[in-house]
Write an enzyme that holds these catalytic residues in place. Structure first.
Site, mmCIF file in Angstrom:
data_model
loop_
_atom_site.group_PDB
_atom_site.id
_atom_site.type_symbol
_atom_site.label_atom_id
_atom_site.label_comp_id
_atom_site.label_asym_id
_atom_site.label_seq_id
_atom_site.Cartn_x
_atom_site.Cartn_y
_atom_site.Cartn_z
ATOM 1 N N SER A 62 0.795 -1.235 0.000
ATOM 2 C CA SER A 62 0.000 0.000 0.000
ATOM 3 C C SER A 62 0.825 1.281 0.000
ATOM 4 O O SER A 62 0.261 2.367 -0.178
ATOM 5 C CB SER A 62 -0.966 0.007 1.188
ATOM 6 O OG SER A 62 -2.037 -0.887 0.957
ATOM 7 N N LYS A 65 0.205 3.622 -2.939
ATOM 8 C CA LYS A 65 -0.877 4.603 -3.087
ATOM 9 C C LYS A 65 -0.357 6.025 -3.279
ATOM 10 O O LYS A 65 -0.925 6.804 -4.053
ATOM 11 C CB LYS A 65 -1.828 4.498 -1.892
ATOM 12 C CG LYS A 65 -2.624 3.191 -1.863
ATOM 13 C CD LYS A 65 -3.467 3.058 -0.609
ATOM 14 C CE LYS A 65 -4.433 1.880 -0.687
ATOM 15 N NZ LYS A 65 -3.783 0.565 -0.766
#
Length: 525
Positions: A62, A65
């Site tokens: 992540s 992102k």
């Protein structure tokens, strides 16, 4: 750099392999644009004896992102130009769609698609690619909240961004990352590693522990803008140096990524453009973590100190804790603050959140209480017998005409909710719960409740298959949880609340949800 600074940092870095044991890892610390620590240890692949080095390719998950949002900002000065593209990708949504900035700030109101996939019966280690993602996203009919009013972590927000960028430009997301981020920054080995089964240089992520042994983790997801970045420690060092080198440029990419973000009512938001904004040890910090089975990473940046920390583990240890310990050492402050010994005794018990139907359990813990509400428990400091809090949540007991309640404030989500205390006394006939319940919102997905030898089990089914039957845990009268400790993604939904509803004494429906995907009604078939 003083001798005491060097000694603190060296001690903290040297302690990482023992504090967070596993096959391998890497850490970097940068101050004033200079690399103070660049270190790898152990093995990227223990079976093939491939060392973990600063050039080892790692699945950043992540942390991707912020790079997705960086690509967005590089291509579009005003991301709201793409609002209509978001609407087109939610064909069944019965209310106004979120805009592109709502996606980038995790204010979309969508339910997280990894959580919803479990409600559709997705096998834990099953294949989940573009087709499966599209089926889940296309089925969206309602939102958890009006876009811009609150915060919820939603992975497909960033998949939607990368998909839209591909469609708008006619170029692959891998190519867009290369031209917008990797080339300008000097991230020479970084790639879009969309397939999670393997890394091209043989690096492996491991499940397990020292006690149980470590084994290669099995993943079969295809990721894009939500979590697909593959990068080495040296690549991440290049990113941190780029941030420092461009810190004074008014339109620098990281300055644009870290601009203050608010909710629609003007309240400050703790997340924007793929980055968390918080305070650690009295300093403003921008940061993000990454996780998949076998992979944990975390990076943080303290602009006021021109200080960055990057941690990577190819196992399941808490990289965010490791990075915080390194930061504390670099700042010369204690990692563990003194905690209160006050016990918030009036809060202990089981509750149901009225707004969402989610269960909340408050239990005694050293120095305060443990709140089970999110995917993982939160430790709260006891302030008084009726109040407990942490950095992101405050819980206060109150008495009303309707009985004992608690007020839960979550400033980071821009919301306050009422927790109604549940009746924990036994007595209901559990056989009445058995049956099949169907959710119109989720394309007729079902939850099946059965008694197996007098024990209550439940399992989800839907467009992705038939999920595992799990033993339910009773919390209170007609309030149960279905555990989900493992899922497609590393950060599993945790416990699904199943709040059964009755009419005329008969069970007619069940309200299902977790923090990632709330308030879904299933009617008895």
């Amino acid at each position: 750099m003083s001798d005491s600074f060097s000694a603190r940092l060296e001690a903290a870095v040297s302690a990482l392999p023992a504090r967070f044991p596993g096959p391998g890892g890497a850490v970097a610390v940068l101050k004033d644009g200079e690399v103070l620590v660049r270190h790898g240890w152990g093995y990227a692949n223990v079976e093939r004896r491939i060392p973990f080095t600063p050039s080892t390719l790692f699945r950043m998950c992540s942390i991707t992102k912020q790079f997705t949002c960086g690509t967005l900002l590089d291509l579009y000065d005003d991301p709201s130009e793409l609002d209509a593209d978001v609407d087109a990708r939610l064909p069944q949504l019965d209310e106004p769609s979120p805009g592109m900035l709502h996606l980038a700030h995790n204010q979309s109101g969508l339910r997280d698609y990894w959580a919803v996939a479990m409600l559709h019966g997705a096998p834990i280690e099953g294949y989940f690619g573009d087709r499966e993602a599209r089926r889940v996203i296309d089925g969206t009919r309602t939102l958890q909240f009006q876009p811009g009013t609150s915060y919820s972590y939603v992975n497909q927000n960033f998949r939607l961004i990368s998909d839209i960028l591909q469609d708008r430009t006619g170029r692959s997301f891998a190519e867009l990352l290369q031209t917008s981020i990797f080339n300008p920054v000097g991230m020479e080995r970084a790639i879009l590693a969309a397939e999670t089964r393997a890394m091209p240089d043989g690096t492996v992520g491991y499940e397990g522990s020292v006690e149980s042994g470590f084994r290669p983790a099995i993943n079969n997801i295809w990721w894009t803008g939500d979590a697909g970045l593959g990068a080495s420690l040296d690549d991440m060092i290049a990113w941190e140096r780029f941030i420092d080198e461009t810190r004074d440029a008014p339109d620098s990419l990281y300055r644009r990524l870290t601009v203050p973000v608010t909710f629609s009512d003007g309240q400050p938001a703790p997340y924007g453009f793929g980055l968390q904004r918080t305070k650690m040890f009295g300093r403003d910090v921008t940061m993000h973590g990454g996780a998949l089975r076998g992979w944990r990473s975390h990076r943080l940046h303290v602009a006021s100190e021109r200080l960055s920390v990057v941690v990577m583990f190819n196992h399941m240890s808490a990289a965010q804790v490791a990075s915080a310990q390194i930061l504390a050492a670099a700042l010369g402050v204690p990692y563990e603050p003194e905690r209160s010994t006050q016990q918030p005794t009036a809060l202990y018990g089981t509750y149901l959140e009225r707004e969402t139907g989610l269960s909340a359990r408050i239990e005694p813990a050293p120095g305060g209480a443990k709140l089970r509400y999110l995917m993982v428990p939160e430790l709260l400091e006891g302030i008084s017998a009726t109040r407990a809090e942490a950095g992101s949540v405050v819980v206060k007991a109150q008495e009303t005409a309707e009985g004992a309640e608690a007020v839960m404030e979550r400033p980071g989500e821009n919301r306050t909710s009422i927790l109604a205390r549940c009746d924990e006394t036994p007595g209901e006939d559990i056989a009445e719960l058995a049956g099949v319940y169907r959710c119109e919102e989720l394309d007729e997905a079902e939850v099946t409740i059965e008694l197996a030898g007098g024990v209550v089990y439940g399992g989800f089914s839907g467009i992705l298959g038939d999920g595992r039957m799990e033993m339910l845990q009773r919390l209170a009268k007609d309030v149960w949880v279905l555990p989900c400790p493992r899922a497609l993604d590393h950060t599993a939904p945790g416990d699904w609340t199943l709040a059964f509803e009755r009419q005329g004494g008969s069970v007619t429906a069940v309200r299902v949800g977790c923090w990632l995907a709330r308030d879904l009604m299933y009617q008895r078939v």
